[in-house]
Motif scaffolding. Structure first.
Motif, PDB file in Angstrom:
ATOM      1  N   ARG A   1       0.783  -1.342   0.052  1.00 56.23           N
ATOM      2  CA  ARG A   1      -0.040   0.082  -0.064  1.00 56.23           C
ATOM      3  C   ARG A   1       1.090   1.317   0.071  1.00 56.23           C
ATOM      4  O   ARG A   1       2.109   1.051   0.156  1.00 56.23           O
ATOM      5  CB  ARG A   1      -0.919   0.025   1.225  1.00 56.23           C
ATOM      6  N   ARG A   2       0.240   2.446  -0.434  1.00 55.39           N
ATOM      7  CA  ARG A   2       0.907   3.734  -0.031  1.00 55.39           C
ATOM      8  C   ARG A   2       0.947   3.941   1.503  1.00 55.39           C
ATOM      9  O   ARG A   2      -0.105   4.021   2.127  1.00 55.39           O
ATOM     10  CB  ARG A   2       0.203   4.925  -0.754  1.00 55.39           C
ATOM     11  N   VAL A   3       2.170   4.238   2.087  1.00 49.91           N
ATOM     12  CA  VAL A   3       2.225   4.729   3.492  1.00 49.91           C
ATOM     13  C   VAL A   3       2.715   6.017   3.377  1.00 49.91           C
ATOM     14  O   VAL A   3       3.785   6.361   2.781  1.00 49.91           O
ATOM     15  CB  VAL A   3       2.951   3.723   4.353  1.00 49.91           C
TER      16      VAL A   3
ATOM     17  N   ALA B   1       6.988  -5.407  -1.510  1.00 47.69           N
ATOM     18  CA  ALA B   1       6.483  -6.956  -1.083  1.00 47.69           C
ATOM     19  C   ALA B   1       7.741  -7.940  -1.422  1.00 47.69           C
ATOM     20  O   ALA B   1       7.757  -9.171  -0.762  1.00 47.69           O
ATOM     21  CB  ALA B   1       5.524  -7.155  -1.921  1.00 47.69           C
ATOM     22  N   ALA B   2       8.847  -7.765  -2.113  1.00 50.90           N
ATOM     23  CA  ALA B   2       9.906  -8.497  -2.266  1.00 50.90           C
ATOM     24  C   ALA B   2      11.056  -8.408  -1.266  1.00 50.90           C
ATOM     25  O   ALA B   2      12.047  -8.819  -1.154  1.00 50.90           O
ATOM     26  CB  ALA B   2      10.534  -8.297  -3.635  1.00 50.90           C
ATOM     27  N   GLY B   3      10.859  -7.343  -0.482  1.00 53.96           N
ATOM     28  CA  GLY B   3      11.839  -6.800   0.430  1.00 53.96           C
ATOM     29  C   GLY B   3      12.955  -5.999   0.020  1.00 53.96           C
ATOM     30  O   GLY B   3      13.936  -5.758   0.649  1.00 53.96           O
ATOM     31  N   ARG B   4      12.860  -5.225  -1.272  1.00 54.35           N
ATOM     32  CA  ARG B   4      13.696  -4.270  -1.829  1.00 54.35           C
ATOM     33  C   ARG B   4      13.473  -2.988  -1.398  1.00 54.35           C
ATOM     34  O   ARG B   4      12.250  -2.542  -1.487  1.00 54.35           O
ATOM     35  CB  ARG B   4      13.640  -4.627  -3.349  1.00 54.35           C
ATOM     36  N   VAL B   5      14.456  -2.172  -1.014  1.00 56.68           N
ATOM     37  CA  VAL B   5      14.459  -0.886  -0.564  1.00 56.68           C
ATOM     38  C   VAL B   5      14.043  -0.011  -1.930  1.00 56.68           C
ATOM     39  O   VAL B   5      14.422  -0.036  -2.919  1.00 56.68           O
ATOM     40  CB  VAL B   5      15.645  -0.214  -0.031  1.00 56.68           C
ATOM     41  N   ARG B   6      12.695   0.573  -1.823  1.00 57.62           N
ATOM     42  CA  ARG B   6      12.286   1.460  -2.737  1.00 57.62           C
ATOM     43  C   ARG B   6      12.711   2.917  -2.422  1.00 57.62           C
ATOM     44  O   ARG B   6      12.872   3.714  -3.496  1.00 57.62           O
ATOM     45  CB  ARG B   6      10.664   1.561  -2.561  1.00 57.62           C
ATOM     46  N   ARG B   7      12.706   3.345  -0.977  1.00 57.78           N
ATOM     47  CA  ARG B   7      12.853   4.732  -0.692  1.00 57.78           C
ATOM     48  C   ARG B   7      13.572   4.617   0.565  1.00 57.78           C
ATOM     49  O   ARG B   7      13.252   4.028   1.377  1.00 57.78           O
ATOM     50  CB  ARG B   7      11.741   5.609  -0.887  1.00 57.78           C
TER      51      ARG B   7
ATOM     52  N   GLY C   1       6.068   7.176   1.455  1.00 57.42           N
ATOM     53  CA  GLY C   1       6.932   6.255   0.945  1.00 57.42           C
ATOM     54  C   GLY C   1       6.650   5.789  -0.336  1.00 57.42           C
ATOM     55  O   GLY C   1       7.285   4.979  -0.925  1.00 57.42           O
ATOM     56  N   GLY C   2       5.609   6.239  -0.971  1.00 57.03           N
ATOM     57  CA  GLY C   2       5.124   5.875  -2.299  1.00 57.03           C
ATOM     58  C   GLY C   2       4.192   4.585  -2.319  1.00 57.03           C
ATOM     59  O   GLY C   2       3.980   4.283  -0.982  1.00 57.03           O
ATOM     60  N   PRO C   3       3.527   4.240  -3.342  1.00 56.33           N
ATOM     61  CA  PRO C   3       2.896   3.009  -3.406  1.00 56.33           C
ATOM     62  C   PRO C   3       3.467   1.802  -3.308  1.00 56.33           C
ATOM     63  O   PRO C   3       4.708   1.959  -3.632  1.00 56.33           O
ATOM     64  CB  PRO C   3       2.219   3.084  -4.760  1.00 56.33           C
TER      65      PRO C   3
ATOM     66  N   ALA D   1       6.582  -2.762   4.189  1.00 59.24           N
ATOM     67  CA  ALA D   1       6.863  -2.851   5.396  1.00 59.24           C
ATOM     68  C   ALA D   1       7.910  -1.616   5.264  1.00 59.24           C
ATOM     69  O   ALA D   1       8.397  -1.111   4.276  1.00 59.24           O
ATOM     70  CB  ALA D   1       8.049  -4.011   5.554  1.00 59.24           C
ATOM     71  N   VAL D   2       8.248  -1.056   6.613  1.00 60.11           N
ATOM     72  CA  VAL D   2       8.961   0.039   6.805  1.00 60.11           C
ATOM     73  C   VAL D   2      10.094  -0.365   8.084  1.00 60.11           C
ATOM     74  O   VAL D   2       9.439  -0.578   8.907  1.00 60.11           O
ATOM     75  CB  VAL D   2       8.259   1.563   7.026  1.00 60.11           C
ATOM     76  N   LEU D   3      11.256  -0.192   7.592  1.00 57.40           N
ATOM     77  CA  LEU D   3      12.281  -0.158   8.733  1.00 57.40           C
ATOM     78  C   LEU D   3      12.795   1.245   9.287  1.00 57.40           C
ATOM     79  O   LEU D   3      13.161   1.813   8.414  1.00 57.40           O
ATOM     80  CB  LEU D   3      13.416  -1.085   8.173  1.00 57.40           C
TER      81      LEU D   3
END
Length: 175
Positions: A94-96, A114-120, A135-137, A141-143
């Motif tokens: 989702r967008r968070v 969803a693959a566990g790749r850092v997007r941002r 965080g974008g669409p 998860a967010v660490l």
């Protein structure tokens, strides 16, 4: 997903370029004995492993995997151990957006697909700021880790994170 006891002390390591950068002074970690030890370690609910061309890192995490825990996050804390963090997990991508209301320490927010790749990576979020950090669409998860640490380690879009929440189709699945 099971709840994780609130972690206070951290075990972890850094290898590759991150270790060469002298990060031992700012991150409580242990050097790995073998370069591939992060890949060989078993997954656990209370930790995440990250890897990139900069090396690998491990953080002990608290889980925020329900609405109440995600709403509270790291608010009202005066300290976060050097290689500790909080992993926010959503039921689906989702967008968070996050803000720092009632958060007393600067944080890096690492947004993962969803693959566990850092997007941002939203670096050095300002304590007590109510400005939304998008965080974008497609974020699962967010660490959150100490502010400035992602840049010092080299964590950037494309870095892969391993944790049981990402399942067998993850970019870096658990064994």
């Amino acid at each position: 997903m099971g709840k994780c006891a609130r972690a206070g002390r951290v075990i972890g390591w850094i290898t590759g370029a991150a270790a060469a950068a002298g990060l031992f002074a700012s991150v409580a970690v242990f050097a790995s004995v073998a370069a591939g030890s992060a890949q060989a370690a078993e997954c656990a609910e209370n930790r995440v492993d990250l890897r990139g061309d900069w090396g690998t890192a491990r953080f002990t995490v608290e889980l925020a995997d329900d609405e109440a825990e995600r709403a509270l996050g790291l608010m009202n804390r005066e300290h976060l151990a050097g290689s500790a963090g909080m992993l926010f997990i959503y039921p689906g991508p989702r967008r968070v957006a996050f803000w720092m209301e009632n958060t007393l320490i600067p944080l890096d927010m690492i947004f993962l697909d969803a693959a566990g790749r850092v997007r941002r990576v939203a670096a050095d979020a300002v304590p007590l700021d109510r400005t939304p950090i998008d965080g974008g669409p497609g974020i699962l998860a967010v660490l959150e880790i100490n502010g400035g640490l992602a840049a010092r380690l080299g964590i950037a879009p494309g870095t892969e994170l391993r944790h049981p929440a990402f399942g067998p189709d993850a970019a870096w699945p658990c064994n």
